[in-house]
Design an enzyme around this catalytic site. Structure first.
Site, mmCIF file in Angstrom:
data_model
loop_
_atom_site.group_PDB
_atom_site.id
_atom_site.type_symbol
_atom_site.label_atom_id
_atom_site.label_comp_id
_atom_site.label_asym_id
_atom_site.label_seq_id
_atom_site.Cartn_x
_atom_site.Cartn_y
_atom_site.Cartn_z
ATOM 1 N N HIS A 97 -66.211 -17.375 28.207
ATOM 2 C CA HIS A 97 -64.872 -16.774 28.209
ATOM 3 C C HIS A 97 -64.459 -16.427 29.630
ATOM 4 O O HIS A 97 -65.270 -15.948 30.422
ATOM 5 C CB HIS A 97 -64.860 -15.488 27.364
ATOM 6 C CG HIS A 97 -64.879 -15.751 25.888
ATOM 7 N ND1 HIS A 97 -64.502 -14.820 24.953
ATOM 8 C CD2 HIS A 97 -65.233 -16.855 25.175
ATOM 9 C CE1 HIS A 97 -64.618 -15.321 23.737
ATOM 10 N NE2 HIS A 97 -65.076 -16.562 23.848
ATOM 11 N N TYR A 151 -60.262 -5.582 23.164
ATOM 12 C CA TYR A 151 -60.641 -4.164 23.192
ATOM 13 C C TYR A 151 -59.351 -3.379 22.940
ATOM 14 O O TYR A 151 -58.427 -3.456 23.746
ATOM 15 C CB TYR A 151 -61.172 -3.756 24.559
ATOM 16 C CG TYR A 151 -62.557 -4.278 24.899
ATOM 17 C CD1 TYR A 151 -62.739 -5.541 25.445
ATOM 18 C CD2 TYR A 151 -63.683 -3.483 24.684
ATOM 19 C CE1 TYR A 151 -64.008 -6.004 25.772
ATOM 20 C CE2 TYR A 151 -64.952 -3.940 25.013
ATOM 21 C CZ TYR A 151 -65.104 -5.205 25.557
ATOM 22 O OH TYR A 151 -66.350 -5.652 25.873
ATOM 23 N N PRO A 164 -72.153 1.402 24.394
ATOM 24 C CA PRO A 164 -72.004 -0.055 24.249
ATOM 25 C C PRO A 164 -70.728 -0.652 24.829
ATOM 26 O O PRO A 164 -70.666 -1.869 25.033
ATOM 27 C CB PRO A 164 -72.035 -0.265 22.730
ATOM 28 C CG PRO A 164 -71.666 1.038 22.140
ATOM 29 C CD PRO A 164 -72.142 2.093 23.094
ATOM 30 N N LYS A 212 -73.222 -3.618 28.545
ATOM 31 C CA LYS A 212 -74.025 -3.712 29.763
ATOM 32 C C LYS A 212 -75.540 -3.631 29.509
ATOM 33 O O LYS A 212 -76.335 -3.943 30.394
ATOM 34 C CB LYS A 212 -73.640 -2.582 30.732
ATOM 35 C CG LYS A 212 -72.318 -2.814 31.404
ATOM 36 C CD LYS A 212 -72.421 -3.928 32.433
ATOM 37 C CE LYS A 212 -71.070 -4.484 32.808
ATOM 38 N NZ LYS A 212 -70.949 -5.916 32.706
ATOM 39 N N TYR A 241 -66.961 -5.762 34.866
ATOM 40 C CA TYR A 241 -67.147 -6.357 33.546
ATOM 41 C C TYR A 241 -67.976 -7.636 33.635
ATOM 42 O O TYR A 241 -68.889 -7.852 32.836
ATOM 43 C CB TYR A 241 -65.778 -6.644 32.890
ATOM 44 C CG TYR A 241 -65.917 -6.973 31.426
ATOM 45 C CD1 TYR A 241 -65.891 -5.980 30.458
ATOM 46 C CD2 TYR A 241 -66.099 -8.287 31.010
ATOM 47 C CE1 TYR A 241 -66.049 -6.277 29.113
ATOM 48 C CE2 TYR A 241 -66.255 -8.598 29.667
ATOM 49 C CZ TYR A 241 -66.236 -7.588 28.719
ATOM 50 O OH TYR A 241 -66.401 -7.878 27.398
HETATM 51 C C1 DHB Z 1 -69.987 -7.048 21.911
HETATM 52 C C2 DHB Z 1 -70.500 -5.788 22.072
HETATM 53 C C3 DHB Z 1 -69.984 -4.946 23.010
HETATM 54 O O1 DHB Z 1 -70.470 -3.729 23.194
HETATM 55 C C4 DHB Z 1 -68.935 -5.352 23.811
HETATM 56 O O2 DHB Z 1 -68.429 -4.490 24.725
HETATM 57 C C5 DHB Z 1 -68.419 -6.613 23.655
HETATM 58 C C6 DHB Z 1 -68.958 -7.458 22.698
HETATM 59 C C7 DHB Z 1 -70.578 -7.954 20.886
HETATM 60 O O3 DHB Z 1 -71.420 -7.504 20.107
HETATM 61 O O4 DHB Z 1 -70.206 -9.121 20.856
#
Ligand code: DHB
Length: 599
Positions: free
Chosen positions: A281, A408, A500, A504, A592
């Site tokens: 991506h 997001y 999460p 990271k 990111y």
């Molecule tokens: C996923 C998990 C995340 O914490 C995130 O920020 C983006 C994607 C995932 O499980 O695909």
């Protein structure tokens, strides 16, 4: 390996084991759990007197050092230092004996006993290390076959009962005494190998313990990446893991790989399936106030991310490791690590109902937040902890992709995230209460929250479908400083946990072990511990930044119950800035996609 070298190393290991057991016994005395006149203390000191001082050092002085002086004049200064240390060791031992006798008679304090043990142990450990790292490699280079025959005969004549070589009756008796007296978990006693039960000989049989260069506790991302990185450098490791292979390969976790992680998998020759099944991506969408804003990752940074689930990465790493003959012990529960300050740390573990030990040069603690390794850091370590007032409810749903890139979203009902595993399987999350259980969320409730939170002013819609997995993911921030102690190095969740948002966790673990593998490679190639000494400092700088970034993403995108309208307006203004300002967007994008791995 020549018998003489093996015996020297085994005897060092035995001395290290008794010294660490003595340290633990004194700690028990301090804690009031063992009387100061307990016979085990005296037995241990007698062991140290009988073996290293009366047997091990004289053999080195009379045979090894004599031959080496003849063959390698350049080693003479080192040999003289080591001989002087043998004499100094004798003096320190006498102080230790006096401290033990004083404590037993109620004359001396346990503090002075503890100090005498620490001084002697530190001194001996440094001495053994110098011998193993400088003298023995030198001997391997210069001694002739005739020299080795003399040494093998001299060293093989009578040896140390702890190391398993046949010993004389008096020495065997000394060892018996320690094992009989030492209470669990001091370590030389029953927990270390049940010597009394093994044919009544009192000596640990060969083969009961294994050894490796780097012992890795934990087969998560940190442990398995490290094993592969080390092998690429020609460094041997053994991985100990308490869970089953199936558990590791099926636990659902995040799925975003930074480009650095992708590149490393490629360099290890393990990227083929990821490139086939994963999706690259080049941007992500931030959705707020009913509108979407694309954070153009690749345009801004020149880097991209890969959507490929952590459990698939685990499966690729574990499969390649075992296929290539790597040792990975599943269902082996680590009980503890010991001797980190000395030259021969050990990992104790239980597998198939048996207690075993793995002797190592270095130990990598990759055993997560609940593992045993962090507990081996000194009490002076600093730990930082935050629990966030919300959690994520995560699902895997058999529906088509909601959008070509991740979304997001911040909505007044809370955060939502649309991620993906494949064309037909999506990973979706909604912010929930940290006390929620899986049963609290019916499929209808999940879909209706997702539709509400992902909605836009221009009518974004998507199809519902079967939900095949549900879980609640806690939001914690944790850091420990330092990440190392002696020969123990923590990596991944054992050292730090980030919330999460931004995915990271795995990438941070990979960065840690990248640094560790380079430091170990330098150590084995040149003898220098300079990089190893900087390990914690190097990793913590990157980890604190990842902590900061995950914190920022979390606060930017979640609904806080205690926020008033003023704070909500600020949160939106913060998001607007990312949408408006290239500088703000770049800062977010660069974190990111992941900062470069540290040098
Ligand atoms: C996923 C998990 C995340 O914490 C995130 O920020 C983006 C994607 C995932 O499980 O695909």
């Amino acid at each position: 390996m020549h018998l003489a070298i093996r015996i020297i190393e085994d005897e060092h290991r035995s001395l290290a084991a008794v010294l660490s057991a003595l340290g633990e016994a004194v700690a028990e005395v301090r804690a009031g759990r063992l009387p100061g006149d307990d016979a085990v203390l005296e037995a241990m000191v007698c062991y140290i007197r009988d073996f290293p001082e009366r047997l091990h050092h004289p053999k080195e002085d009379q045979h090894l050092f004599r031959l080496l002086r003849r063959r390698a004049p350049e080693l003479v200064p080192v040999i003289e230092e080591l001989e002087a240390e043998h004499r100094r060791g004798g003096e320190l031992l006498r102080s230790l004996q006096e401290a033990v006798a004083g404590c037993a008679a109620g004359r001396g304090s346990v503090e002075s006993l503890s100090a005498a043990v620490a001084t002697y142990a530190e001194f001996e450990w440094a001495h053994m290390r110098r011998e193993e790292e400088i003298l023995l490699p030198g001997a391997s280079r210069v001694l002739t076959e005739g020299d080795w025959a003399e040494l093998d005969a001299a060293f093989g004549m009578q040896a140390d009962p702890l190391s398993g070589v046949e010993a004389g009756p008096e020495l065997r008796e000394r060892f018996r005494r320690i094992t009989a007296l030492a209470p669990a978990p001091i370590g030389v006693g029953t927990a270390r190998g049940e010597p009394e039960g093994r044919g009544g000989e009192g000596a640990l049989p060969r083969g009961a313990r294994t050894r490796t260069q780097v012992g890795i506790v934990g087969a998560g991302p940190a442990g398995l990446f490290l094993a592969h990185l080390l092998r690429r450098q020609g460094i041997e490791s053994v991985v100990i893991e308490s869970r089953t292979r199936q558990a590791i390969e099926s636990t659902v976790r995040a799925g975003v790989l930074e480009q650095g992680t992708v590149d490393l998998l490629d360099e290890l020759g393990l990227g083929a399936r990821m490139h086939r099944q994963g999706a690259e991506h080049h941007g992500v969408e931030l959705r707020f106030d009913g509108r979407g804003f694309r954070l153009a990752l690749s345009e801004l940074t020149g880097r991209s991310i890969m959507l490929y689930a952590q459990n698939e990465v685990m499966s690729d790493l574990a499969g390649a490791w075992t296929q290539a003959g790597g040792e990975l012990r599943f269902e082996a529960e680590a009980l503890g690590v010991a001797g980190m300050e000395g030259p021969r740390p050990v990992i104790r573990f239980r597998q198939g109902g048996r207690d075993e030990e793995l002797a190592c040069d270095y130990v990598a603690g990759c055993d997560g937040y609940h593992g045993v390794c962090r507990a081996a850091l000194p009490r002076s370590r600093r730990e930082f902890f935050r629990v966030h007032p919300f959690a994520w409810f995560g699902i895997l749903a058999e529906v088509p992709r909601l959008s070509p890139e991740l979304i997001y979203a911040l909505h007044e009902r809370g955060f939502a995230l649309a991620s993906t595993r494949s064309e037909r399987l999506q990973r979706l999350y909604v912010q929930c209460d940290p006390h929620d259980r899986v049963e609290d969320w019916s499929d209808d409730r999940i879909w209706s929250e997702l539709h509400a939170r992902l909605s836009t002013r221009d009518g974004f819609g998507f199809a519902d479908g079967p939900i095949v997995q549900k879980d609640v993911i806690g939001m914690r921030s944790f850091m420990v400083e330092p990440m190392q102690h002696g020969r123990l190095f923590l990596a991944g969740d054992a050292a730090h946990i980030v919330p999460p948002t931004g995915a990271k966790g795995l990438n941070l673990a990979v960065a840690d072990v990248f640094v560790l593998s380079r430091a170990l490679a330098e150590r084995y190639a040149t003898g220098s511990e300079e990089r190893l000494a900087r390990y914690s400092e190097t990793c913590l700088r990157r980890a604190w930044n990842a902590q900061r970034f995950s914190w920022r993403m979390t606060t930017l995108l979640h609904r806080f119950a205690d926020h008033d309208e003023f704070q909500r307006r600020l949160q939106l203004a913060d998001l607007e800035e990312v949408a408006r300002s290239r500088a703000a967007a770049l800062s977010l994008a660069e974190n990111y996609v992941g900062l470069p791995f540290p040098d």
